[in-house]
Design a protein around this motif. Structure first.
Motif: not given
Lengths: 338, 264
Positions: A336, B112-113, B115-116, B153, B155-157
């Motif tokens: 990441e 992280k994404s 969302y996260e 998007r 889920k994208s970083p």
């Protein structure tokens, strides 16, 4: 004042030292280039040597037999040349080592980087790094003379228990398997002991590199996590660890290469019997242990027996390469970026 | 200096938090000196002052971020909701941080994404129900005026976002756990003028729901944005008043010199 354009420009003032400087610069560049090339050259030379000597070997031994036969006895009267026993020994000791070194190294790194007070770190870190400086032959005898007897004692009750159980089973299937793979006593040479000690040896390598990677994660990320009400462990595990993943995974890859290539510990503590088995309770020979066994013996150069070590060496290089490539792609997959 | 402060009728405002005689030390360095301040409920309060005056140090007292490092200690009180002294050793700093959010100087999304990142605070605080998290993430992103830009998007970083978007994401992250007070530490100093004005608009809207305490190096920003402004100098609270009053008719000579741009 005269018109500057009327005079011929005097470039000489600015170019007196030019010639000598350019020579110096080129010499320096050449030296640097040679230094860089020397490692590339060595790698190429090793590969050329391994391949050319192996070619002679594969003229005598069909490559299919080499890769599929489960018996390795090139030094006997009735030689067989199946590399699988050596590969299984190498992979088993490596797996045992990594199952110790990766968790222990990672946990130590998390502790040192995120939890340990300054003073504790100042003590533990040098001690861990000292562990990495112990010669591997010392680890070998540590495995053979200390860890193996300890394991034998710990194992004895388990062996007795399983054996009592095996005797009550009807013959065949499970009973045979238990009888063969869970011996009554642990042998004096076994891959478990060698692998465990190898794991202890690799732990500081992994913890040291992983700790550096985790400490270089910016403080803002940590504070961002704390500011949402995260605990120290949540911050370490959910933010710092993933953020440092690229450095941590490269420490794992280095650890794997180290385990695959380790020679002395396995040669001393795992026994030198090439048996095709993935059971760490057995003794076994690894590729490296076989190579050192032959190199130290009195086998004439150029003979087929002698050439086996080049074929084995080639396989070792390929195994390391494949594991490195797998590690590279795994780390790319889980990385990441920040 | 207490006299000047009293020029503002402090009793007339409803405080969300009250700093009372706060001293703070980094090791043996005395950084904050008997600081007093009222942070009015659902208003924007700005802390201004030259570099090194202690304004960020004061801000970080509110969520006990100083507790992360050794050799820091507090004397005095920060009373939250007229009830609890959050600097008391009996108070768990983690509980404090759950109710007081923070946005930092440079956008610091986690690796992280999208969302996260927003869900992070909810997850560390023990929320497990996906439906609840989904809901709160969406609400936080909407409040941070980022939902329309990222809803396709999630889920994208987070690093794929621009600097201004990243800072709004960090605001959403702070909002997700529904804090009552949000601390902003020079939130626009790493952003361009357009992103800055977006964030300022956003903060002006957010004060409907949360109390905001912002440290800023820009007097213009304080003047544009804040309802109340406090001027600090050399670790002391020099003057605290309604923003207009503080800028137009400062009572203290140092405040006047600073807001007129004569030093700082």
């Amino acid at each position: 004042m005269s018109d500057p354009m009327s005079q011929a420009p005097n470039f000489e003032v600015f170019s007196r030292k030019r010639a000598s400087r350019s020579v110096t610069e080129r010499v320096i560049e050449l030296v640097l280039l040679l230094a860089a090339l020397s490692s590339v050259g060595t790698t190429i030379a090793i590969m050329v040597l391994l391949i050319s000597e192996s070619v002679g070997f594969f003229k005598e031994v069909p490559i299919l037999e080499f890769l599929t036969s489960k018996s390795w006895s090139p030094l006997f009267d009735n030689p067989e040349y199946g590399i699988l026993p050596l590969v299984s020994g190498t992979l088993t000791t490596t797996l045992v080592a990594l199952s110790v070194a990766i968790p222990m190294g990672t946990i130590a790194a998390i502790y040192l980087s995120e939890f340990a007070p300054q003073k504790v770190r100042e003590v533990i870190k040098p001690v861990l790094e000292l562990l990495a400086g112990i010669p591997t032959v010392v680890y070998g005898y540590f495995a053979l003379l200390f860890v193996t007897p300890l394991l034998q004692q710990l194992y004895a009750p388990l062996g007795t228990l399983v054996n009592g159980f095996t005797e009550k089973l009807p013959a065949g299937g499970l009973s045979d398997w238990l009888y063969n793979d869970v011996p009554l006593d642990l042998g004096g040479f076994n891959m478990l002991s060698a692998g465990l000690v190898m794991g202890i040896m690799i732990t500081p390598l992994i913890s040291s590199i992983s700790e550096d990677a985790m400490r270089s994660v910016p403080t803002e990320l940590r504070e961002g996590s704390y500011a949402t009400g995260a605990t120290r462990f949540q911050t370490a595990w959910k933010v710092v660890f993933p953020a440092a993943m690229s450095g941590i995974s490269s420490s794992y890859i280095l650890g794997i290469s180290r385990a695959v290539g380790e020679t002395m510990i396995v040669a001393v503590a795992a026994g030198l019997q090439p048996i095709f088995t993935f059971n760490p309770l057995n003794s076994a020979a690894t590729i490296t242990a076989f190579i050192v066994q032959v190199s130290l013996g009195d086998i004439p150069h150029g003979s087929l027996e002698y050439q086996t070590i080049f074929a084995a060496g080639l396989v070792l290089v390929l195994v390391t390469l494949v594991l490195n490539i797998i590690g590279y792609f795994l780390s790319k997959r889980f990385r990441e970026e920040y | 200096m207490v006299e000047e402060v009293s020029q503002l009728n402090v009793t007339a405002v409803k405080p969300k938090a009250e700093v009372i005689d706060l001293d703070f030390y980094y090791g043996s360095t005395h950084v904050l000196k008997r600081v007093n301040l009222v942070v009015p409920d659902r208003q924007i309060t700005a802390l201004i002052g030259p570099s090194g005056c202690g304004k960020t140090t004061l801000l970080r007292c509110f969520n006990r971020l100083h507790d992360l490092y050794p050799d820091n200690h507090y004397n005095g009180e920060i009373v939250f909701d007229s009830a609890v002294n959050i600097l008391s050793p009996k108070v768990d700093p983690i509980e404090v941080r759950m109710r007081i959010g923070m946005v930092f100087q440079r956008p610091n999304p986690f690796p992280k994404s999208i969302y996260e990142n927003v869900a992070y605070g909810l997850r560390v605080q023990g929320e497990r129900k996906t439906s609840v998290i989904d809901d709160k993430v969406e609400r936080a992103l909407k409040s941070a005026a980022l939902w329309d830009e990222v809803k396709d998007r999630l889920k994208s970083p987070a690093y794929a976002l621009s600097g201004g978007q990243q800072q709004r994401l960090c605001i959403a992250r702070a909002l997700a756990t529904e804090p009552e007070l949000i601390l902003f530490d020079e939130p626009t100093s790493a952003l361009d003028p357009i992103a800055t004005s977006n964030i300022e608009e956003l903060m002006a809207e957010l004060k409907q729901q949360v109390t905001i305490l912002i440290v800023t190096h820009s007097m213009q920003q304080a003047a544009r944005l804040a309802d109340y402004t406090a001027f600090m100098y050399l670790g002391e609270m020099v003057e605290f008043n309604r923003t207009l009053a503080l800028f137009n008719s400062p009572l203290n000579k140092q405040t006047e010199d600073y807001v007129k741009g004569r030093f700082g």
